[in-house]
Motif scaffolding. Structure first.
Motif, PDB file in Angstrom:
ATOM      1  N   GLU A 134       6.297   0.704 -16.263  1.00  0.00           N
ATOM      2  CA  GLU A 134       7.534   0.359 -17.242  1.00  0.00           C
ATOM      3  C   GLU A 134       8.734   1.175 -16.657  1.00  0.00           C
ATOM      4  N   PHE A 135       8.480   2.395 -16.303  1.00  0.00           N
ATOM      5  CA  PHE A 135       9.240   3.266 -15.955  1.00  0.00           C
ATOM      6  C   PHE A 135       9.940   2.781 -14.600  1.00  0.00           C
ATOM      7  N   LEU A 136       9.159   2.541 -13.753  1.00  0.00           N
ATOM      8  CA  LEU A 136       9.940   2.085 -12.473  1.00  0.00           C
ATOM      9  C   LEU A 136      10.505   0.804 -12.896  1.00  0.00           C
ATOM     10  N   THR A 137       9.979  -0.105 -13.677  1.00  0.00           N
ATOM     11  CA  THR A 137      10.855  -1.249 -13.781  1.00  0.00           C
ATOM     12  C   THR A 137      12.336  -0.981 -14.402  1.00  0.00           C
ATOM     13  N   GLU A 138      12.258  -0.135 -15.457  1.00  0.00           N
ATOM     14  CA  GLU A 138      13.529   0.160 -16.177  1.00  0.00           C
ATOM     15  C   GLU A 138      14.505   0.983 -15.354  1.00  0.00           C
ATOM     16  N   ARG A 139      14.027   1.862 -14.488  1.00  0.00           N
ATOM     17  CA  ARG A 139      15.017   2.730 -13.865  1.00  0.00           C
ATOM     18  C   ARG A 139      15.095   2.669 -12.420  1.00  0.00           C
ATOM     19  N   VAL A 140      14.173   1.683 -11.825  1.00  0.00           N
ATOM     20  CA  VAL A 140      14.488   1.252 -10.415  1.00  0.00           C
ATOM     21  C   VAL A 140      14.420  -0.107 -10.025  1.00  0.00           C
ATOM     22  N   LEU A 141      13.352  -0.614 -10.285  1.00  0.00           N
ATOM     23  CA  LEU A 141      13.289  -2.434 -10.023  1.00  0.00           C
ATOM     24  C   LEU A 141      14.221  -3.111 -10.369  1.00  0.00           C
ATOM     25  N   ARG A 142      14.516  -2.838 -11.865  1.00  0.00           N
ATOM     26  CA  ARG A 142      15.313  -3.982 -12.674  1.00  0.00           C
ATOM     27  C   ARG A 142      16.800  -3.473 -12.243  1.00  0.00           C
ATOM     28  N   SER A 188       0.819  -1.169   0.065  1.00  0.00           N
ATOM     29  CA  SER A 188       0.023   0.053   0.128  1.00  0.00           C
ATOM     30  C   SER A 188       0.813   1.452   0.062  1.00  0.00           C
ATOM     31  N   SER A 189       0.845   2.126   1.181  1.00  0.00           N
ATOM     32  CA  SER A 189       1.618   3.354   0.948  1.00  0.00           C
ATOM     33  C   SER A 189       3.104   3.335   0.948  1.00  0.00           C
ATOM     34  N   MET A 190       3.537   2.071   1.402  1.00  0.00           N
ATOM     35  CA  MET A 190       5.067   2.141   1.201  1.00  0.00           C
ATOM     36  C   MET A 190       5.336   2.249  -0.422  1.00  0.00           C
ATOM     37  N   THR A 191       4.586   2.185  -1.195  1.00  0.00           N
ATOM     38  CA  THR A 191       4.450   2.627  -2.731  1.00  0.00           C
ATOM     39  C   THR A 191       5.027   4.015  -2.820  1.00  0.00           C
ATOM     40  N   LYS A 192       4.577   4.813  -1.871  1.00  0.00           N
ATOM     41  CA  LYS A 192       4.876   6.446  -2.074  1.00  0.00           C
ATOM     42  C   LYS A 192       6.355   6.697  -2.350  1.00  0.00           C
ATOM     43  N   PRO A 193       7.222   6.067  -1.437  1.00  0.00           N
ATOM     44  CA  PRO A 193       8.583   6.199  -1.599  1.00  0.00           C
ATOM     45  C   PRO A 193       9.249   5.993  -2.906  1.00  0.00           C
ATOM     46  N   LEU A 194       8.727   4.910  -3.674  1.00  0.00           N
ATOM     47  CA  LEU A 194       9.227   4.742  -4.753  1.00  0.00           C
ATOM     48  C   LEU A 194       8.825   5.370  -5.916  1.00  0.00           C
ATOM     49  N   THR A 195       7.599   5.816  -5.786  1.00  0.00           N
ATOM     50  CA  THR A 195       7.082   6.860  -6.666  1.00  0.00           C
ATOM     51  C   THR A 195       7.784   8.134  -6.718  1.00  0.00           C
ATOM     52  N   ALA A 196       8.062   8.558  -5.456  1.00  0.00           N
ATOM     53  CA  ALA A 196       8.977   9.923  -5.185  1.00  0.00           C
ATOM     54  C   ALA A 196      10.398   9.723  -5.773  1.00  0.00           C
ATOM     55  N   VAL A 197      11.067   8.355  -5.627  1.00  0.00           N
ATOM     56  CA  VAL A 197      11.923   8.229  -6.300  1.00  0.00           C
ATOM     57  C   VAL A 197      12.217   7.899  -7.877  1.00  0.00           C
ATOM     58  N   ALA A 198      11.033   7.643  -8.380  1.00  0.00           N
ATOM     59  CA  ALA A 198      11.013   7.833 -10.118  1.00  0.00           C
ATOM     60  C   ALA A 198      11.096   9.169 -10.551  1.00  0.00           C
ATOM     61  N   ALA A 199      10.027  10.200  -9.686  1.00  0.00           N
ATOM     62  CA  ALA A 199       9.962  11.419  -9.921  1.00  0.00           C
ATOM     63  C   ALA A 199      11.454  11.947  -9.907  1.00  0.00           C
ATOM     64  N   SER A 200      12.093  11.695  -8.688  1.00  0.00           N
ATOM     65  CA  SER A 200      13.517  12.465  -8.587  1.00  0.00           C
ATOM     66  C   SER A 200      14.275  11.866  -9.441  1.00  0.00           C
ATOM     67  N   ILE A 201      14.230  10.833 -10.139  1.00  0.00           N
ATOM     68  CA  ILE A 201      15.269  10.455 -11.178  1.00  0.00           C
ATOM     69  C   ILE A 201      15.040  11.456 -12.616  1.00  0.00           C
ATOM     70  N   LEU A 202      13.717  11.597 -12.632  1.00  0.00           N
ATOM     71  CA  LEU A 202      13.339  12.693 -13.873  1.00  0.00           C
ATOM     72  C   LEU A 202      13.986  13.775 -13.558  1.00  0.00           C
TER      73      LEU A 202
END
Length: 392
Positions: free
Chosen positions: A202-210, A57-71
């Motif tokens: 896809e962005f999360l997978t390419e730039r964070v998860l993988r 659930s809301s432990m998703t929020k930090p990953l979304t913030a990292v994705a935005a910070s990458i951009l």
């Protein structure tokens, strides 16, 4: 403190039938201990394992913030820029004359919503932790079927429809005025998707998860991994009830990829994410974020006035960075000043406290009174370890 001692203290809550099962991880530097207590489902036939997949659930929020910070690191997004460049649905918004006003009683917005407003949850929309009284705005939100409460990814509107309907509502507060929970995160997820020209997943997978080796984290559990997944439970009218079955809302990729609450993950995966942040944006030779981006993400951005009007903690002891809560002063029974992390209302929590990382994942939703008692026990354990009372 031994693994058996942590298992016993956390397991007491399972024995008391407060919840069916849990998995935990504590790391001090490079020393990692994990454990699992209880069962995956109500039949009590399948034990929880340390590789069980949980809804975070809301432990998703930090990953979304990292994705935005990458951009932001890439120069694709600027924290100060208005979001309506990419989200024209949110241009020319009105603002309620006061939070309890009728939905048509509005004034002009002082300025547009910015990218940083989304990251810091100061966009003007969201849950007001200081005031849960029913208001006309809440009724209008529900009438538009925008979703409010525990995550239900399969029941959400398609992203473009959701944004279009959202843009018909006034803001509750002026942009930048107040910290309000959650709504900034799904909007941020859709902003990332449009900025990157690809779905958030896809962005999360390419730039964070993988790059981090987080192979069990995503918006759905594929069929070959369902054996490591299970139902999730909530207490309704005093009885434990299935909130979501194993083959349910997370067994197929959703149209609405909720950047605020949509992911599943495991102890090992989330630990790799936490280590990356603790290491200043790099893990095992792979850089995800700049050191400056990590510092910005894990530093409080809320003013004392904003904290006094309702922030992420029960008092003004916790601030907010980019998608994470930040501890502002020592908690005698928990995290120290400077610790950061976040929790999920479906029953999970993570913290980086100096050299200590701690993660707890459960299959029981928080109750109406808030987190289950096991979370207070876990924070006590984290506090003891962070203060060096005992090595693992």
């Amino acid at each position: 403190m031994t693994v058996d001692e942590i298992d016993k203290r956390l397991g007491a809550h399972v024995v008391a039938d407060e919840l069916l099962g849990l998995a935990w991880l504590v790391a001090i530097g490079d020393d990692v201990a994990t454990g699992a207590v209880g069962y995956v489902d109500g039949t009590r036939s399948t034990p929880v394992r340390t590789d069980t997949i949980f809804r975070i659930s809301s432990m998703t929020k930090p990953l979304t913030a990292v994705a935005a910070s990458i951009l932001i690191d890439d120069g694709v997004l600027d924290p100060a820029e208005p979001v309506d460049r990419l989200l024209p649905e949110l241009a020319d918004l009105r603002v309620l004359s006061n939070p309890a006003a009728e939905i048509t009683d509005t004034v002009a917005a002082n300025r547009p919503i910015t990218v940083e407003d989304l990251l810091t949850f100061r966009l003007g929309w969201g849950m007001d932790f200081a005031d849960f009284a029913p208001k006309p705005f809440n009724a209008a939100w529900s009438e538009l079927d925008l979703g409010w409460g525990p995550p239900t990814p399969a029941q959400m509107l398609p992203p473009d429809t959701w944004l279009e309907r959202l843009g018909t509502l006034p803001l509750q507060f002026q942009p930048g005025e107040r910290w309000l929970y959650h709504v900034g995160a799904p909007i941020l997820g859709f902003l990332i998707a449009r900025a990157a020209g690809t779905p958030l997943s896809e962005f999360l997978t390419e730039r964070v998860l993988r790059p981090l080796g987080m192979s069990d984290t995503g918006f759905a559990v594929p069929p070959e991994k369902l054996a490591r997944f299970g139902p999730h439970y909530a207490e309704i009218d005093g009885a434990r009830t299935v909130f979501d079955p194993a083959v349910g809302q997370w067994s197929n990729p959703p149209a609405f990829e909720g950047g605020g609450d949509g992911l599943v993950s495991t102890l090992a995966d989330y630990h790799r994410f936490a280590r990356m942040l603790r290491n200043g944006g790099e893990l095992d030779g792979t850089r995800i974020l700049s050191e400056q981006a990590v510092t910005t993400m894990t530093t409080n951005h809320l003013t004392p006035e904003q904290l006094s009007r309702g922030g992420p903690g029960p008092d003004d002891s916790a601030g907010w960075g980019y998608g994470v809560g930040v501890q502002l002063r020592d908690d005698p029974d928990g995290p120290r000043a400077g610790a950061y992390g976040w929790a999920g209302g479906l029953g999970s929590i993570w913290s980086n406290d100096g050299a200590v990382t701690a993660i707890l994942l459960t299959n029981q939703t928080w109750g109406e009174a808030g987190p289950l008692p096991v979370f207070a026990t876990f924070e006590q354990i984290l506090g003891e370890l962070a203060r060096g009372f005992d090595p693992l």
